[in-house]
Design a protein around this motif. Structure first.
Motif, PDB file in Angstrom:
ATOM      1  N   CYS A 135      -0.479   5.062   5.750  1.00  0.00           N
ATOM      2  CA  CYS A 135       0.513   5.928   5.104  1.00  0.00           C
ATOM      3  C   CYS A 135       1.759   6.078   5.973  1.00  0.00           C
ATOM      4  CB  CYS A 135      -0.066   7.314   4.845  1.00  0.00           C
ATOM      5  SG  CYS A 135      -1.292   7.394   3.567  1.00  0.00           S
ATOM      6  N   TYR A 136       1.539   6.353   7.249  1.00  0.00           N
ATOM      7  CA  TYR A 136       2.668   6.564   8.155  1.00  0.00           C
ATOM      8  C   TYR A 136       3.469   5.273   8.337  1.00  0.00           C
ATOM      9  CZ  TYR A 136       0.124  10.866   9.260  1.00  0.00           C
ATOM     10  OH  TYR A 136      -0.534  12.068   9.181  1.00  0.00           O
ATOM     11  N   ALA A 137       2.791   4.133   8.386  1.00  0.00           N
ATOM     12  CA  ALA A 137       3.490   2.847   8.512  1.00  0.00           C
ATOM     13  C   ALA A 137       4.324   2.582   7.264  1.00  0.00           C
ATOM     14  CB  ALA A 137       2.487   1.714   8.737  1.00  0.00           C
ATOM     15  N   ARG A 138       3.728   2.803   6.085  1.00  0.00           N
ATOM     16  CA  ARG A 138       4.429   2.560   4.823  1.00  0.00           C
ATOM     17  C   ARG A 138       5.672   3.446   4.703  1.00  0.00           C
ATOM     18  NH1 ARG A 138       0.539   3.797   1.591  1.00  0.00           N
ATOM     19  NH2 ARG A 138      -0.537   1.824   1.871  1.00  0.00           N
ATOM     20  N   ALA A 139       5.591   4.646   5.285  1.00  0.00           N
ATOM     21  CA  ALA A 139       6.725   5.572   5.245  1.00  0.00           C
ATOM     22  C   ALA A 139       7.803   5.209   6.267  1.00  0.00           C
ATOM     23  CB  ALA A 139       6.235   6.998   5.501  1.00  0.00           C
ATOM     24  N   GLY A 140       7.511   4.243   7.150  1.00  0.00           N
ATOM     25  CA  GLY A 140       8.500   3.812   8.136  1.00  0.00           C
ATOM     26  C   GLY A 140       8.601   4.724   9.346  1.00  0.00           C
ATOM     27  N   ILE A 141       7.596   5.549   9.589  1.00  0.00           N
ATOM     28  CA  ILE A 141       7.609   6.399  10.783  1.00  0.00           C
ATOM     29  C   ILE A 141       7.409   5.487  11.995  1.00  0.00           C
ATOM     30  CG2 ILE A 141       6.422   8.255  12.021  1.00  0.00           C
ATOM     31  CD1 ILE A 141       5.726   9.421   9.225  1.00  0.00           C
ATOM     32  N   PRO A 142       8.364   5.469  12.922  1.00  0.00           N
ATOM     33  CA  PRO A 142       8.346   4.464  13.990  1.00  0.00           C
ATOM     34  C   PRO A 142       7.117   4.485  14.892  1.00  0.00           C
ATOM     35  CG  PRO A 142      10.453   5.627  13.945  1.00  0.00           C
ATOM     36  CD  PRO A 142       9.546   6.332  12.991  1.00  0.00           C
ATOM     37  N   LEU A 143       6.586   5.677  15.194  1.00  0.00           N
ATOM     38  CA  LEU A 143       5.474   5.782  16.140  1.00  0.00           C
ATOM     39  C   LEU A 143       4.378   6.680  15.582  1.00  0.00           C
ATOM     40  CD1 LEU A 143       7.552   6.379  19.404  1.00  0.00           C
ATOM     41  CD2 LEU A 143       6.530   4.212  18.645  1.00  0.00           C
ATOM     42  N   TYR A 144       3.141   6.231  15.774  1.00  0.00           N
ATOM     43  CA  TYR A 144       1.968   7.020  15.404  1.00  0.00           C
ATOM     44  C   TYR A 144       1.036   7.065  16.606  1.00  0.00           C
ATOM     45  CZ  TYR A 144      -2.527   8.175  13.201  1.00  0.00           C
ATOM     46  OH  TYR A 144      -3.742   8.730  12.889  1.00  0.00           O
ATOM     47  N   LEU A 145       0.822   8.267  17.145  1.00  0.00           N
ATOM     48  CA  LEU A 145      -0.035   8.452  18.301  1.00  0.00           C
ATOM     49  C   LEU A 145      -1.368   9.036  17.838  1.00  0.00           C
ATOM     50  CD1 LEU A 145      -0.059   8.335  21.482  1.00  0.00           C
ATOM     51  CD2 LEU A 145       0.426  10.789  21.391  1.00  0.00           C
ATOM     52  N   LEU A 146      -2.449   8.336  18.143  1.00  0.00           N
ATOM     53  CA  LEU A 146      -3.787   8.763  17.743  1.00  0.00           C
ATOM     54  C   LEU A 146      -4.630   9.063  18.977  1.00  0.00           C
ATOM     55  CD1 LEU A 146      -6.009   9.170  15.589  1.00  0.00           C
ATOM     56  CD2 LEU A 146      -6.523   6.721  15.838  1.00  0.00           C
ATOM     57  N   VAL A 147      -5.074  10.313  19.090  1.00  0.00           N
ATOM     58  CA  VAL A 147      -6.018  10.703  20.130  1.00  0.00           C
ATOM     59  C   VAL A 147      -7.393  10.653  19.464  1.00  0.00           C
ATOM     60  CG1 VAL A 147      -6.742  12.492  21.751  1.00  0.00           C
ATOM     61  CG2 VAL A 147      -4.302  12.179  21.240  1.00  0.00           C
ATOM     62  N   ASP A 148      -8.187   9.661  19.849  1.00  0.00           N
ATOM     63  CA  ASP A 148      -9.495   9.438  19.226  1.00  0.00           C
ATOM     64  C   ASP A 148     -10.572  10.039  20.119  1.00  0.00           C
ATOM     65  OD1 ASP A 148     -11.942   8.329  18.242  1.00  0.00           O
ATOM     66  OD2 ASP A 148     -10.755   6.791  17.222  1.00  0.00           O
ATOM     67  N   ARG A 149     -11.066  11.199  19.728  1.00  0.00           N
ATOM     68  CA  ARG A 149     -12.023  11.918  20.574  1.00  0.00           C
ATOM     69  C   ARG A 149     -13.387  11.224  20.630  1.00  0.00           C
ATOM     70  NH1 ARG A 149     -12.315  17.954  19.114  1.00  0.00           N
ATOM     71  NH2 ARG A 149     -12.423  17.184  16.984  1.00  0.00           N
ATOM     72  N   ASP A 150     -13.795  10.561  19.548  1.00  0.00           N
ATOM     73  CA  ASP A 150     -15.090   9.868  19.552  1.00  0.00           C
ATOM     74  C   ASP A 150     -15.070   8.666  20.492  1.00  0.00           C
ATOM     75  OD1 ASP A 150     -16.065  11.666  17.691  1.00  0.00           O
ATOM     76  OD2 ASP A 150     -15.549  10.388  15.990  1.00  0.00           O
ATOM     77  N   GLN A 151     -13.972   7.915  20.459  1.00  0.00           N
ATOM     78  CA  GLN A 151     -13.870   6.710  21.282  1.00  0.00           C
ATOM     79  C   GLN A 151     -13.263   6.990  22.659  1.00  0.00           C
ATOM     80  OE1 GLN A 151     -11.843   3.735  18.914  1.00  0.00           O
ATOM     81  NE2 GLN A 151     -13.455   3.729  17.367  1.00  0.00           N
ATOM     82  N   GLU A 152     -12.794   8.220  22.859  1.00  0.00           N
ATOM     83  CA  GLU A 152     -12.142   8.634  24.108  1.00  0.00           C
ATOM     84  C   GLU A 152     -11.005   7.689  24.485  1.00  0.00           C
ATOM     85  OE1 GLU A 152     -15.043   9.431  27.159  1.00  0.00           O
ATOM     86  OE2 GLU A 152     -15.787  11.185  26.068  1.00  0.00           O
ATOM     87  N   THR A 153     -10.155   7.439  23.481  1.00  0.00           N
ATOM     88  CA  THR A 153      -8.978   6.603  23.686  1.00  0.00           C
ATOM     89  C   THR A 153      -7.744   7.286  23.103  1.00  0.00           C
ATOM     90  OG1 THR A 153      -9.329   5.433  21.595  1.00  0.00           O
ATOM     91  CG2 THR A 153     -10.274   4.431  23.586  1.00  0.00           C
TER      92      THR A 153
END
Length: 196
Positions: A135-153
């Motif tokens: 969704c964020y890519a399709r909207a053209g938002i330049p950066l998406y930061l994901l804090v993945d607590r399960d994968q600790e990344t």
């Protein structure tokens, strides 16, 4: 004959959007409409909020461009296929302060001018990893930061224009405890040690 006899029958997409917009969620819950699915999420736990606070503090302190931040701001974005427009509420939305993007914005605002959105995984991590990322890519938002607590990344997704908005072309991931460089307009190294 009544006036309603001449009104067109609403489409499934129109009925879904109408149902979504009429939802009354319990206090502390949030509702989103992502790729034709209504998602209702409970209030986040303390670990989620601690990770989010860590990101927000660093961005507001270290960013090369003065940033505004909005937590739980409704973003209105194009959808794939025949679904109604996506209505997502990122954990944090950043935009250059000079734009004053949030001032006077409606509950569901367009994404023009948004520099980065942040999600911290919670009850449905695959939604953050896949559906919302698209969704964020399709909207053209330049950066998406994901804090993945399960994968600790921590993963920074960037360059949606290279794929025509289908997804982000770049993904730079690091394990908790290792730094992650954020490009302009932020232009600083995000420290992730506090996530562990």
């Amino acid at each position: 004959m009544t006036a309603t006899a001449h009104e067109p029958t609403p489409t499934q997409e129109e009925l879904l959007l109408e149902s979504f917009l009429a939802l009354e969620t319990p206090e502390g819950f949030k509702a989103e409409l992502i790729e034709g699915e209504i998602i209702v999420s409970p209030a986040p736990d303390g670990e989620h909020e601690d990770c989010l606070s860590t990101v927000i503090r660093q961005v507001l302190r270290e960013s090369r461009v003065d940033m505004d931040c909005s937590g739980n701001k409704g973003l209105l974005m194009p959808s794939g296929g025949r679904c109604p427009k996506n209505h997502a509420i990122p954990d944090a939305t950043f935009a250059p302060r000079a734009l004053r993007l949030f001032r006077g914005a409606p509950s569901w605002m367009p994404c023009d001018g948004v520099a980065m959105v942040v999600e911290v995984t919670s009850t449905k991590p695959d939604g953050d990893r896949i559906a919302e990322r698209h969704c964020y890519a399709r909207a053209g938002i330049p950066l998406y930061l994901l804090v993945d607590r399960d994968q600790e990344t921590v993963t920074l997704h960037s360059d949606p224009s290279a794929t025509g908005g289908a997804d982000y072309a770049q993904a730079h991931s690091t394990a908790y405890g290792k730094p992650l460089a954020l490009p302009g307009p932020f232009a600083f190294v995000l420290e992730t040690a506090d996530f562990a």
